[in-house]
Write a protein that holds these residues in place. Sequence first.
Motif, PDB file in Angstrom:
ATOM      1  N   TYR A 158     -13.109  12.819  30.819  1.00 31.65           N
ATOM      2  CA  TYR A 158     -13.595  13.269  32.115  1.00 31.65           C
ATOM      3  C   TYR A 158     -15.112  13.161  32.156  1.00 31.65           C
ATOM      4  O   TYR A 158     -15.773  13.184  31.132  1.00 31.65           O
ATOM      5  N   GLU A 159     -15.652  13.084  33.343  1.00 34.71           N
ATOM      6  CA  GLU A 159     -17.099  13.027  33.507  1.00 34.71           C
ATOM      7  C   GLU A 159     -17.697  14.408  33.275  1.00 34.71           C
ATOM      8  O   GLU A 159     -17.138  15.420  33.698  1.00 34.71           O
ATOM      9  N   LYS A 160     -18.840  14.448  32.590  1.00 31.53           N
ATOM     10  CA  LYS A 160     -19.531  15.710  32.367  1.00 31.53           C
ATOM     11  C   LYS A 160     -20.211  16.153  33.656  1.00 31.53           C
ATOM     12  O   LYS A 160     -20.719  15.335  34.404  1.00 31.53           O
ATOM     13  N   LYS A 161     -20.221  17.450  33.898  1.00 33.20           N
ATOM     14  CA  LYS A 161     -20.905  17.997  35.062  1.00 33.20           C
ATOM     15  C   LYS A 161     -22.409  17.972  34.819  1.00 33.20           C
ATOM     16  O   LYS A 161     -22.866  18.258  33.718  1.00 33.20           O
ATOM     17  N   GLU A 162     -23.154  17.622  35.838  1.00 34.98           N
ATOM     18  CA  GLU A 162     -24.609  17.718  35.746  1.00 34.98           C
ATOM     19  C   GLU A 162     -24.989  19.180  35.894  1.00 34.98           C
ATOM     20  O   GLU A 162     -24.434  19.899  36.714  1.00 34.98           O
ATOM     21  N   ARG A 163     -25.924  19.622  35.092  1.00 38.80           N
ATOM     22  CA  ARG A 163     -26.351  21.016  35.103  1.00 38.80           C
ATOM     23  C   ARG A 163     -27.856  21.107  35.234  1.00 38.80           C
ATOM     24  O   ARG A 163     -28.574  20.372  34.572  1.00 38.80           O
ATOM     25  N   HIS A 199     -12.992  11.823  18.042  1.00 38.61           N
ATOM     26  CA  HIS A 199     -13.457  10.905  19.081  1.00 38.61           C
ATOM     27  C   HIS A 199     -14.953  11.066  19.331  1.00 38.61           C
ATOM     28  O   HIS A 199     -15.506  12.118  19.052  1.00 38.61           O
ATOM     29  N   PRO A 200     -15.587  10.049  19.895  1.00 41.21           N
ATOM     30  CA  PRO A 200     -17.026  10.142  20.167  1.00 41.21           C
ATOM     31  C   PRO A 200     -17.339  10.858  21.481  1.00 41.21           C
ATOM     32  O   PRO A 200     -18.348  10.600  22.103  1.00 41.21           O
ATOM     33  N   TYR A 201     -16.466  11.743  21.897  1.00 45.53           N
ATOM     34  CA  TYR A 201     -16.641  12.465  23.162  1.00 45.53           C
ATOM     35  C   TYR A 201     -16.859  13.947  22.886  1.00 45.53           C
ATOM     36  O   TYR A 201     -16.430  14.476  21.863  1.00 45.53           O
ATOM     37  N   SER A 202     -17.488  14.612  23.845  1.00 46.48           N
ATOM     38  CA  SER A 202     -17.692  16.056  23.710  1.00 46.48           C
ATOM     39  C   SER A 202     -16.408  16.794  24.085  1.00 46.48           C
ATOM     40  O   SER A 202     -15.521  16.248  24.748  1.00 46.48           O
ATOM     41  N   LEU A 203     -16.338  18.056  23.675  1.00 44.37           N
ATOM     42  CA  LEU A 203     -15.189  18.873  24.038  1.00 44.37           C
ATOM     43  C   LEU A 203     -15.105  19.065  25.545  1.00 44.37           C
ATOM     44  O   LEU A 203     -14.018  19.173  26.098  1.00 44.37           O
TER      45      LEU A 203
END
Length: 156
Positions: free
Chosen positions: A13-18, A54-58
């Motif tokens: 999924y796409e990360k939310k911008e914060r 995986h190379p992705y964040s939680l």
Amino acid sequence: MAPALINANPVVYEKKERPVRSRPGDGNFDEYATELIDQLEIFDHIRDIKDPEHPYSLEELKVITEDAIEVDDKRSYVRVTFTPTVEHCSMATVIGLCLRVKLMRSLPSRFKVAPGTHATEDAVNKQLNDKERVAAALENPNLVDMVDECLTPSYE
């Protein structure tokens, strides 16, 4: 030969911008231990933990979400419920250990940390809530290297 991945093709999924929250110092909670700590504050600290496989964040794998974090600042209590990408994830304990270590390193000592959801949730939580087991796990250099790798920020 490398072991086969439990979930070779996870949904990403796409990360939310914060917006950046202004806090003193290097982001360690100890400098402002008396200030209110909320759900977003906790999420900001754990969202970039990398998945062990995986190379992705939680956050990108939706293993953790803002809604799955409970904070009771008055009782100094945090509960992070995480959902591995597959119900039989063999890395659930490692993910829980990464979350616990990140929060132990970040939160003031007044907080209690408890992880979350899995096919063998009771066993995972029993391991992660047992101080002796956590201490023993953190004496294993290979496991500490894996945890540190998951906690290392990625700047993609």
